[in-house]
Design an enzyme around this catalytic site. Structure first.
Site, PDB file in Angstrom:
ATOM      1  N   CYS A 373       1.281  -1.225   0.093  1.00 27.14           N
ATOM      2  CA  CYS A 373      -0.150  -0.172   0.179  1.00 27.14           C
ATOM      3  C   CYS A 373       0.910   1.214   0.249  1.00 27.14           C
ATOM      4  CB  CYS A 373      -1.198   0.178   1.252  1.00 27.14           C
ATOM      5  SG  CYS A 373      -0.527  -1.382   1.489  1.00 27.14           S
ATOM      6  N   ARG A 402       7.110 -11.348   5.331  1.00 29.56           N
ATOM      7  CA  ARG A 402       6.995 -11.305   7.011  1.00 29.56           C
ATOM      8  C   ARG A 402       6.980 -11.917   7.199  1.00 29.56           C
ATOM      9  NH1 ARG A 402       0.892  -9.945   6.507  1.00 29.56           N
ATOM     10  NH2 ARG A 402       1.073  -8.047   3.972  1.00 29.56           N
ATOM     11  N   ASP A 422      -2.464  -7.685  -5.564  1.00 29.76           N
ATOM     12  CA  ASP A 422      -3.165  -7.153  -4.995  1.00 29.76           C
ATOM     13  C   ASP A 422      -3.189  -6.053  -5.943  1.00 29.76           C
ATOM     14  OD1 ASP A 422      -3.600  -5.695  -2.358  1.00 29.76           O
ATOM     15  OD2 ASP A 422      -0.681  -5.138  -1.951  1.00 29.76           O
ATOM     16  N   HIS A 424      -4.866  -1.282  -4.831  1.00 26.82           N
ATOM     17  CA  HIS A 424      -5.391  -0.506  -4.065  1.00 26.82           C
ATOM     18  C   HIS A 424      -6.513   0.927  -5.787  1.00 26.82           C
ATOM     19  CE1 HIS A 424      -1.842  -1.807  -1.759  1.00 26.82           C
ATOM     20  NE2 HIS A 424      -3.235  -1.605  -0.843  1.00 26.82           N
ATOM     21  N   LYS A 507     -14.867  -4.882   5.879  1.00 25.80           N
ATOM     22  CA  LYS A 507     -13.544  -5.652   5.149  1.00 25.80           C
ATOM     23  C   LYS A 507     -14.869  -6.928   4.601  1.00 25.80           C
ATOM     24  CE  LYS A 507     -11.154  -8.356   8.639  1.00 25.80           C
ATOM     25  NZ  LYS A 507     -10.454  -8.719   9.021  1.00 25.80           N
ATOM     26  N   HIS A 553      -8.309  -1.559  -0.223  1.00 24.22           N
ATOM     27  CA  HIS A 553      -6.426  -2.467  -0.579  1.00 24.22           C
ATOM     28  C   HIS A 553      -7.690  -4.204  -0.865  1.00 24.22           C
ATOM     29  CE1 HIS A 553      -4.232  -0.594   2.426  1.00 24.22           C
ATOM     30  NE2 HIS A 553      -5.727   0.120   2.935  1.00 24.22           N
TER      31      HIS A 553
HETATM   32 ZN   LIG Z   1      -2.949  -2.667   0.910  1.00 26.74          ZN
END
Ligand SMILES: [Zn+2]
Ligand SMILES: [Zn+2]
Length: 689
Positions: A373, A402, A422, A424, A507, A553
């Site tokens: 992001c 991660r 991904d 945005h 979400k 997102h």
């Molecule tokens: Zn994001």
């Protein structure tokens, strides 16, 4: 005079204390017969429990009213079966000592000490099961009795099992003033075990069971203490449910993506590279690239634009986004420049100070990106936007890192570096609902194409009693309603989960069920009112003023690693043609048809198909088996007769018989069509099979 409230709200009054079993009988003979336990004020109890005061009562039966097995009933049945198994083992192996035997989500186990005597092996399972079957057939009642703690301890010490003495001591530490036993039959004469219960009323209620496996364990999980044998089993209310469960276990084993990943050479994890870091080998890379192509095509149709961003970013970027230092535990440590490190060393800076100063922002450095992001936000902020340009949809197959504890990683599902599908979306408040709909329609299309039609969504909403949420409550109301509406239009089951929203927005999560009924938690679509504020994002409205955009997102499939891992298991490695690393293999029957086979192979490759040619000297049966082992969707078997008639004998993976003959060109064209339509039109179908 107990007044007993039943689940439907009716109240039954009794003149004297009654047992739960008697209440069941007063409702109906069928219920009394099916009952295996009772829930009294929400607590699972024996059916023989005496109800002497007002309470809420639900009779537990193996089948839920809405279908499926009742979890409480399974718990009772499995815990009871653990007792039956322990008795059977003690009858066959009198020297063993019992330690502890709890029910599990899919069965139960009993830890047993053999103390130097003969240990059991899987060869003993049939004898143990036969003994258990006898106990079940005897339909002996589970009879509870209690002793005051001191008297109970006396009894246990006299019996001489340190394991049971220890269990009892722990029960007392937890506050029990009495100790309870369950006899399988009559106390004093039949087998018994120290136990809190509850249990089914009698062994005859155990419908079907199986002793499944052995493992070694340690008393209290401590390697320095006694070595134990853990005997696993499972039990169900009916033989059919047990059979279905065993088939599922078997299937799951055959589909394990870690095993298939090796066998089909899809991915590799290398100790020298690092744990949890997936190396996509050529075969797996094809699957991933095909999926990415498919997703990218659809994103283009939906007006997304593609971006690429680097794998690291400055710490300041993540200080602004809030990812550093707050999620430090799940990140790789920061990277610091040489010069800075050298000057810190000269100052004599200790590691502790370094960490401190990094957190405070006195030292700069870089972070392997934990999220995409912030990079996308800086792209959005790099040029001015008018309300007419909105929404801006930036997509990237973005790799993030991660830090997972090493115990938690394995295969493709828990990793330390992964690539999200991904994107945005930067939009106006009035565009949130449409954007959510777009995200969900993409998910629906992709799941549909992959034949994963059994999925559900969870809508995470605010906790009405909490004040931790950022953003305008009126906008939240609208966004939550938009999430609900979008979920509803999918036409799949969805649940609303208050309190599951992030502090920055509601979400939608996706949970897909694979063909053998296991659930996979995939990705998410998330509304965000927070980051646009932290990065002070804006667009120019029709009023010529600055307005704050809303961010969404979305990574609906989570990561390519997890999604492909899930697909490997879903397809059991037998990918449809468009995803298959090797789509078709040409198998000449003998040297006589070798030239024709080469011509066919060349034509398939020229048409853009991933084709191979088996020119080995193997017999044709061996060649077919090799192709089948690699789960190649189609084999083109060609002999001299095929060559003469310019035909191909086609075999499809998973179909025993030949599909028959088809012309050279029709075969090539048919495969191309199947590939381009992603399986909507198949060669198999054109051949009428
Ligand atoms: Zn994001
Ligand atoms: Zn028990």
């Amino acid at each position: 005079m107990p007044r007993i409230t039943l689940p439907d709200g009716t109240v039954k009054e009794f003149a004297a204390p009654v047992t739960a079993a008697e209440v069941a009988a007063s409702i109906g003979a069928g219920l009394a017969k099916a009952a295996v336990g009772a829930k009294v004020d929400g607590e699972l109890r024996d059916l023989s429990t005496v109800l002497d005061r007002d309470c809420a009562l639900a009779i537990v039966t193996p089948k839920k009213r809405e279908g499926g097995a009742d979890a409480d009933a399974l718990f009772l049945i499995r815990h009871s079966t653990a007792h039956v198994m322990a008795e059977a083992i003690q009858r066959l192996f009198p020297h063993v000592k019992l330690v502890y035997g709890p029910p599990l989500e899919t069965g139960f186990y009993y830890d047993i000490s053999f103390e130097g005597g003969k240990a059991i092996s899987t060869d003993d399972f049939p004898a143990i099961e036969a003994e258990m079957a006898r106990i079940v057939a005897e339909n002996r009642p589970f009879t509870r009795y209690e002793l005051p703690a001191a008297k109970g301890m006396e009894k246990l010490r006299a019996e001489g099992s340190k394991f049971k003495v220890d269990n009892a001591e722990r029960a007392q530490e937890a506050g029990s003033t009495t100790l309870s036993w369950y006899a399988t039959g009559a106390p004093g004469t039949d087998w018994e075990d120290l136990c809190r219960g509850p249990h089914v009323p009698a062994t005859g209620k155990i419908g079907a069971f199986k002793v499944t496996s052995l493992a070694s364990s340690y008393w209290k999980g401590d390697e320095k203490l006694d070595r134990l044998t853990r005997v696993y089993g499972t039990a169900f209310a009916t033989k059919e449910e047990l059979a279905a469960h065993l088939t599922q276990l078997d299937e799951a084993k055959k589909r394990d993506h870690r095993v298939l990943g090796k066998q089909l050479r899809l991915f590799h994890i290398d100790e020298m590279v690092g744990q949890g870091l997936i190396l996509w080998t050529p075969n797996g890379s094809i699957v991933r690239q095909e999926l990415q192509n498919f997703i990218s095509e659809e994103l283009r149709k939906q007006g997304y634009t593609q971006v690429f961003t680097p794998h690291i970013g400055k710490l300041d970027l993540y200080r602004t986004s809030g990812h550093f230092p707050y999620y430090r535990e799940s990140q790789y440590p920061p990277v610091i420049e040489h010069d800075q490190l050298a000057s810190l060393a000269k100052e004599g800076c200790t590691c502790g100070e370094l960490a401190n100063r990094l957190e405070k922002g006195e030292i700069d450095g870089y972070l392997l990106k934990p999220m995409n992001c912030p990079h996308h936000i800086r792209i959005f902020a790099s040029s001015p936007h008018s309300y007419r340009d909105m929404p801006v949809r930036l997509s990237e197959f973005g790799t993030v890192y991660r830090w997972e504890q090493s115990g938690e990683i394995g295969g493709m599902t828990r990793v330390r570096g992964f690539t999200q599908d991904d994107a945005h979306l930067f939009c106006r408040e009035d565009q949130v609902a449409d954007e959510l709909l777009g995200c969900l329609s993409l998910v629906k299309l992709i799941f549909g194409t992959l034949g994963m039609n059994d999925y559900r969504v969870r809508v995470g909403l605010r906790d009405p009693d909490s004040a931790k949420y950022v953003g305008d409550p009126k906008n939240w109301d609208k966004a939550e309603e938009a999430c609900r509406t979008a979920a509803r239009t999918l036409g799949v089951p969805f649940s609303e989960e208050p309190g599951e929203a992030a502090f920055y927005g509601p979400k939608i999560d996706f949970v897909v069920k694979d063909v053998i009924g296991r659930s996979w938690q995939l990705g998410t679509v998330q509304v965000d009112y927070n980051l646009p504020v932290r990065f002070d994002l804006s667009y120019i409205g029709a009023d010529n003023q600055h307005h704050r955009p809303v961010m969404i997102h979305r990574a609906p499939f989570g990561s390519m690693e997890r999604f492909v891992g899930c697909l490997i298991e879903h397809f059991a490695g037998a990918f449809p043609l468009w995803l298959a690393p090797e789509q078709v293999r040409v198998l000449p029957i003998s040297e006589k048809s070798a030239d024709y086979a080469r011509e066919l192979h060349a034509a398939l490759k020229a048409a853009g198909l991933r084709a191979s040619l088996d020119e080995s000297n193997d017999r044709i049966q061996g060649k077919i088996k090799d192709a089948s082992d690699m789960k190649v969707p189609y084999c083109a078997v060609v002999g001299p007769r095929d060559a003469e008639g310019r035909k191909v004998s086609v075999r499809a993976f998973g179909t025993e018989a030949n599909l028959g003959e088809i012309g050279f060109d029709a075969f090539v064209d048919g495969l191309v069509r199947e590939y381009r339509t992603r399986g909507a039109e198949t060669v198999k179908a054109t051949m009428g099979k």
